[in-house]
Design an enzyme around this catalytic site. Structure first.
Site, PDB file in Angstrom:
ATOM      1  N   TRP A 179      -8.479  27.715 -12.894  1.00 33.32           N
ATOM      2  CA  TRP A 179      -7.377  27.982 -12.906  1.00 33.32           C
ATOM      3  C   TRP A 179      -6.704  27.597 -11.410  1.00 33.32           C
ATOM      4  O   TRP A 179      -5.712  27.023 -11.366  1.00 33.32           O
ATOM      5  CB  TRP A 179      -6.861  29.160 -13.528  1.00 33.32           C
ATOM      6  CG  TRP A 179      -6.683  28.906 -15.239  1.00 33.32           C
ATOM      7  CD1 TRP A 179      -7.642  29.681 -15.731  1.00 33.32           C
ATOM      8  CD2 TRP A 179      -6.192  27.946 -15.780  1.00 33.32           C
ATOM      9  NE1 TRP A 179      -7.465  29.035 -17.218  1.00 33.32           N
ATOM     10  CE2 TRP A 179      -6.899  27.956 -17.362  1.00 33.32           C
ATOM     11  CE3 TRP A 179      -5.303  26.960 -15.699  1.00 33.32           C
ATOM     12  CZ2 TRP A 179      -6.136  27.088 -18.277  1.00 33.32           C
ATOM     13  CZ3 TRP A 179      -4.752  25.784 -16.659  1.00 33.32           C
ATOM     14  CH2 TRP A 179      -5.545  26.301 -17.821  1.00 33.32           C
TER      15      TRP A 179
ATOM     16  N   ASP B 274      -1.152  34.241  -8.978  1.00 31.90           N
ATOM     17  CA  ASP B 274      -1.260  33.969 -10.750  1.00 31.90           C
ATOM     18  C   ASP B 274      -1.935  35.025 -11.369  1.00 31.90           C
ATOM     19  O   ASP B 274      -3.063  35.199 -11.088  1.00 31.90           O
ATOM     20  CB  ASP B 274      -1.944  32.560 -10.832  1.00 31.90           C
ATOM     21  CG  ASP B 274      -1.860  32.086 -12.269  1.00 31.90           C
ATOM     22  OD1 ASP B 274      -1.682  32.879 -13.232  1.00 31.90           O
ATOM     23  OD2 ASP B 274      -2.463  30.857 -12.548  1.00 31.90           O
TER      24      ASP B 274
ATOM     25  N   LYS C 213      -2.059  35.381 -22.607  1.00 30.91           N
ATOM     26  CA  LYS C 213      -3.282  36.051 -22.521  1.00 30.91           C
ATOM     27  C   LYS C 213      -2.893  37.665 -22.942  1.00 30.91           C
ATOM     28  O   LYS C 213      -4.057  37.822 -23.675  1.00 30.91           O
ATOM     29  CB  LYS C 213      -3.922  35.964 -21.034  1.00 30.91           C
ATOM     30  CG  LYS C 213      -3.883  34.328 -20.734  1.00 30.91           C
ATOM     31  CD  LYS C 213      -5.313  33.707 -21.077  1.00 30.91           C
ATOM     32  CE  LYS C 213      -4.933  32.023 -20.986  1.00 30.91           C
ATOM     33  NZ  LYS C 213      -4.834  31.649 -19.744  1.00 30.91           N
TER      34      LYS C 213
END
Ligand SMILES: *Cc1c(COP(=O)(O)O)cnc(C)c1O
Length: 370
Positions: free
Chosen positions: A105, A175, A199
């Site tokens: 990511w 993030d 998430k």
């Protein structure tokens, strides 16, 4: 109680607390304050303005932030933040922004930043197959960098920072999509934190952006309104029709954190116990289960692991499904197996997983020589 849902270890969208799902199921028909279906309440209503106010206050309260920050609820997922951040802070700047490339990511954010300006990858874990995170002494940050970007938890590889990287003089951007509100966080050390909901804290469709007032002051004048943090802040997250349902769900999740769990420290204690039980099972398996990440960098949220062969992993997934355990397949980019232990996954669910893993290892040990 839906027993199958209680055993959902999906990497994302992730499990949500049973009490939140119960409230949502009622609110789909009749939200208690308005008497309307939550899917049909105007985003211009007083009710929705109060939802946004309470949600913002809950997030700031859970993080212990008094002043100097705004909370925005945006669309476009974490991926849109990969672009909005450099559009805001890197256009026309000559010093490179610093990025930590620690996994799937954080690596995705880098080409988006390069479209807007110069980037220096301060650390790249790809040559080591993203099996470890950098240690603080390995990061030679430049004091004049426009910002440092990293991901606190690499959802795919299952690695999580246990310290805050970078210099305090360089605006720090993180993030936190897969570990936001899972543990206490020194939020004042960040210029901007972002996390999509799906998430750990809600359904897909909304992304939380917590940013310092100074960042809003630095927004260039020529950005599209939708991508302009100042315009979004002035509109109180109501620049265009926002995802009312997703934002309302996040409100219920923050109420659950405050009222049922108590605090982020209490949440952290539960999350530590959960992860400790799964990693203990990996470590006690004599190499039957192989943890992906270096021990010091193990994530409390995502336990990524392998078995001796892909065939055995497929067998594990089939047996797990048959036992009512879902979502244990690894990310499509790396394969293998992954147990995601987000906030809503209970200790009881983890105990069920761990005893399943012990039984499976016992039955198939002969298949894993060495
Ligand atoms: C899942 C994930 C993303 C991708 O988010 P989208 O909302 O799908 O754009 C980004 N960062 C991290 C850390 C993630 O886990």
């Amino acid at each position: 109680m839906n027993p199958r849902n209680a055993l959902n270890f999906s990497g994302g969208p992730g499990a949500l607390p049973e009490t939140v799902l119960q409230q949502l199921s009622e609110a789909l028909i009749r939200e208690p304050v308005t008497g309307l279906s939550v899917l049909g309440i105007s985003h211009r209503s007083k009710w929705f303005a109060e939802v946004v106010d309470e949600l913002e206050a809950n997030i700031l309260g859970l993080l212990g932030i008094q002043r100097g920050y705004q909370v925005l609820f945006l669309q476009g997922g974490a991926t849109q933040q990969f672009s909005m951040i450099p559009m805001t802070l890197l256009r026309g700047v000559s010093a490179p922004a610093e990025y930590l490339q620690t996994g799937y990511w954080s690596q995705k954010a880098i080409p988006e930043a390069r479209r807007e300006g110069p980037v220096r990858v301060l650390w790249n874990g790809q040559p080591e197959q993203y099996q470890r995170l950098p240690q603080a002494y390995e990061l030679a940050s430049a004091p004049d960098a426009p910002y440092l970007h990293y991901a606190s938890n690499e959802t795919v590889e299952g690695m999580q920072f246990q310290y805050v990287p970078g210099l305090d003089s360089v605006p720090r951007i993180c993030d936190m999509s897969s570990d936001f509100l899972s543990r206490p966080c020194p939020a004042e050390r960040y210029a901007l934190i972002y996390a999509h909901a799906q998430k750990n804290i809600g359904p897909a469709g909304v992304t939380v952006v917590l940013l310092r007032d100074e960042i809003i002051e630095r927004v260039p004048d020529n950005l599209p309104g939708f991508l302009d943090y100042r315009a979004q802040a002035n509109a109180r997250s109501n620049f265009n029709t926002p995802p009312v349902f997703a934002i309302y769900t996040m409100l219920l999740v923050t109420r659950w954190l405050k009222q049922d769990i108590g605090s982020l420290s209490a949440m952290d204690q539960i999350n530590q116990q959960k992860a400790q039980r799964v990693y203990a099972q990996l470590d006690a398996s004599n190499g039957f289960y192989r943890g992906r990440a270096r021990r010091e960098d193990r994530s409390l949220m995502n336990v990524s692991f392998n078995l001796a062969t892909p065939e055995l992993e497929q067998q594990f997934l089939r047996s797990a499904e048959a036992a009512g355990l879902s979502g244990l397949g690894g990310h499509r980019s790396v394969g293998g197996l992954r147990a995601s232990l987000y906030n809503a996954v209970t200790l009881a669910a983890v105990d069920t997983l761990v005893s399943f893993m012990a039984d499976f290892a016992h039955q198939h040990r002969h298949a894993a020589p060495g």
